[in-house]
Design a protein around this motif. Structure first.
Motif, mmCIF file in Angstrom:
data_model
loop_
_atom_site.group_PDB
_atom_site.id
_atom_site.type_symbol
_atom_site.label_atom_id
_atom_site.label_comp_id
_atom_site.label_asym_id
_atom_site.label_seq_id
_atom_site.Cartn_x
_atom_site.Cartn_y
_atom_site.Cartn_z
ATOM 1 N N PHE A 131 -5.809 -1.491 20.430
ATOM 2 C CA PHE A 131 -6.308 -0.960 19.689
ATOM 3 C C PHE A 131 -7.531 0.243 19.846
ATOM 4 C CE2 PHE A 131 -8.114 -0.276 15.012
ATOM 5 C CZ PHE A 131 -6.814 -0.316 14.419
ATOM 6 N N ASN A 132 -8.534 0.001 19.801
ATOM 7 C CA ASN A 132 -9.954 0.974 20.386
ATOM 8 C C ASN A 132 -9.713 1.899 21.347
ATOM 9 O OD1 ASN A 132 -11.326 -0.931 18.637
ATOM 10 N ND2 ASN A 132 -12.298 -1.421 20.505
ATOM 11 N N ALA A 133 -8.269 1.907 22.545
ATOM 12 C CA ALA A 133 -8.074 2.685 23.010
ATOM 13 C C ALA A 133 -6.488 3.779 22.009
ATOM 14 C CB ALA A 133 -7.123 1.882 24.550
ATOM 15 N N GLN A 134 -6.372 3.509 21.646
ATOM 16 C CA GLN A 134 -5.860 4.067 20.336
ATOM 17 C C GLN A 134 -6.410 5.770 20.104
ATOM 18 O OE1 GLN A 134 -2.537 2.503 18.394
ATOM 19 N NE2 GLN A 134 -2.314 0.705 18.924
ATOM 20 N N ASN A 135 -7.357 4.927 19.598
ATOM 21 C CA ASN A 135 -8.574 5.246 18.601
ATOM 22 C C ASN A 135 -8.286 6.701 19.806
ATOM 23 O OD1 ASN A 135 -8.863 3.392 16.823
ATOM 24 N ND2 ASN A 135 -10.534 2.475 17.752
ATOM 25 N N TYR A 136 -9.491 6.961 20.514
ATOM 26 C CA TYR A 136 -9.261 8.390 21.106
ATOM 27 C C TYR A 136 -8.276 8.496 22.175
ATOM 28 C CZ TYR A 136 -13.823 6.559 22.320
ATOM 29 O OH TYR A 136 -15.049 6.023 22.265
ATOM 30 N N ALA A 137 -6.899 8.114 21.855
ATOM 31 C CA ALA A 137 -5.423 9.158 22.737
ATOM 32 C C ALA A 137 -4.686 9.576 21.433
ATOM 33 C CB ALA A 137 -4.733 7.616 23.190
ATOM 34 N N LEU A 138 -4.735 8.875 20.154
ATOM 35 C CA LEU A 138 -4.416 9.629 19.092
ATOM 36 C C LEU A 138 -5.080 10.681 18.914
ATOM 37 C CD1 LEU A 138 -3.551 6.838 17.059
ATOM 38 C CD2 LEU A 138 -1.706 8.178 18.152
ATOM 39 N N GLY A 139 -6.437 11.499 19.202
ATOM 40 C CA GLY A 139 -6.718 11.988 19.305
ATOM 41 C C GLY A 139 -6.434 13.536 19.804
ATOM 42 N N ILE A 140 -5.468 13.194 21.074
ATOM 43 C CA ILE A 140 -4.545 14.733 21.103
ATOM 44 C C ILE A 140 -3.532 14.491 20.756
ATOM 45 C CG2 ILE A 140 -6.576 14.474 24.082
ATOM 46 C CD1 ILE A 140 -3.391 13.184 24.516
ATOM 47 N N THR A 141 -3.117 14.087 19.801
ATOM 48 C CA THR A 141 -1.825 14.487 19.505
ATOM 49 C C THR A 141 -1.748 14.562 17.749
ATOM 50 O OG1 THR A 141 -2.553 11.893 17.718
ATOM 51 C CG2 THR A 141 -1.338 12.182 20.279
ATOM 52 N N ASP A 142 -1.182 15.481 17.176
ATOM 53 C CA ASP A 142 -0.622 15.900 16.343
ATOM 54 C C ASP A 142 -0.896 15.104 14.772
ATOM 55 O OD1 ASP A 142 -0.194 18.298 17.304
ATOM 56 O OD2 ASP A 142 1.662 18.222 17.449
ATOM 57 N N VAL A 143 -0.884 13.966 15.010
ATOM 58 C CA VAL A 143 -1.040 12.786 13.630
ATOM 59 C C VAL A 143 -2.176 13.438 13.419
ATOM 60 C CG1 VAL A 143 -2.366 9.827 13.283
ATOM 61 C CG2 VAL A 143 -0.669 11.000 15.629
ATOM 62 N N GLY A 144 -2.304 13.881 11.928
ATOM 63 C CA GLY A 144 -3.385 14.075 10.970
ATOM 64 C C GLY A 144 -4.450 12.957 11.030
ATOM 65 N N LEU A 145 -5.508 12.855 10.570
ATOM 66 C CA LEU A 145 -7.129 12.218 9.929
ATOM 67 C C LEU A 145 -6.915 11.291 9.181
ATOM 68 C CD1 LEU A 145 -9.297 12.073 10.193
ATOM 69 C CD2 LEU A 145 -10.566 13.437 8.631
#
Length: 215
Positions: A131-145
């Motif tokens: 879960f915690n690793a996803q926080n950083y990885a999702l930052g480079i995607t197009d997922v909105g805040l």
């Protein structure tokens, strides 16, 4: 996954984990009103450092009971948002450099980023995806805040409730309870669904790039 489960089981039966939890609870309780603050700060840092927080959640439940739940949710959400922002700004190049060297990982990140809210929530709900690793990885995607925030809170709730529950009523009762197995079953279903949906998107992207071969 099998190695992780075996390691956790071995640690639980071979190490004085229960004594450690109670010692932490006594320490935190001795701080008075500063106890929840100190616990929240530790949880915040652990989330940022991508340290598994399940033991901390259990320890917090031993120390504060159900009052640990809002502390965990607020601390983890704040840290997740900071990690997401860092992955999108300060650490973006570093995260991208790691993913760019692996076409499958890059396609996976893009598949999740391009996916709808259902796929994102499934990925956040899965107890077998860091879960915690996803926080950083999702930052480079197009997922909105907004989507990230909602999926983060929803994704944390089942695991947090389970850990607080186990910490409050005790290990023996928690391991044999229907709620425990129901939570694990739902988590497994979410994991399988996320894998299937993501794999389809990854295949399509790899084929489009000419990087996919085989089944």
């Amino acid at each position: 996954m099998a190695a992780a489960v075996a390691g956790i089981a071995a640690a639980w039966y071979l190490l004085p984990v229960d004594a450690w939890f109670r010692a932490f609870g006594a320490w935190a309780g001795g701080l008075g009103i500063l106890g929840p603050v100190a616990f929240g700060a530790i949880f915040f840092l652990a989330t940022l450092l991508v340290i598994p927080c399940t033991p901390l959640t259990l320890a917090g439940a031993v120390a504060f009971g159900w009052w640990a739940m809002p502390v965990v949710l607020v601390s983890a959400t704040a840290a997740s948002l900071l990690a997401f922002a860092a992955g999108r700004t300060l650490l973006r190049d570093r995260v991208q450099s790691v993913i760019s060297r692996r076409p499958a990982l890059k396609a996976t990140a893009e598949a999740v980023g391009d996916g709808d809210w259902r796929l994102l929530i499934l990925m956040r709900l899965s107890p077998f995806v860091p879960f915690n690793a996803q926080n950083y990885a999702l930052g480079i995607t197009d997922v909105g805040l907004g989507a990230f925030l909602v999926s983060t809170v929803i994704g944390m709730l089942p695991g947090t409730v389970l850990c607080i529950y186990l910490g409050v009523i005790g290990r023996a009762a928690g391991q044999d309870s229907p709620e425990h197995w129901l939570s694990l079953g739902l988590g497994l279903i979410a994991t399988v669904a996320a894998i299937v949906l993501t794999r389809r998107r990854v295949r399509a992207k790899l084929k489009a790039r000419g990087a996919y071969a085989g089944a």
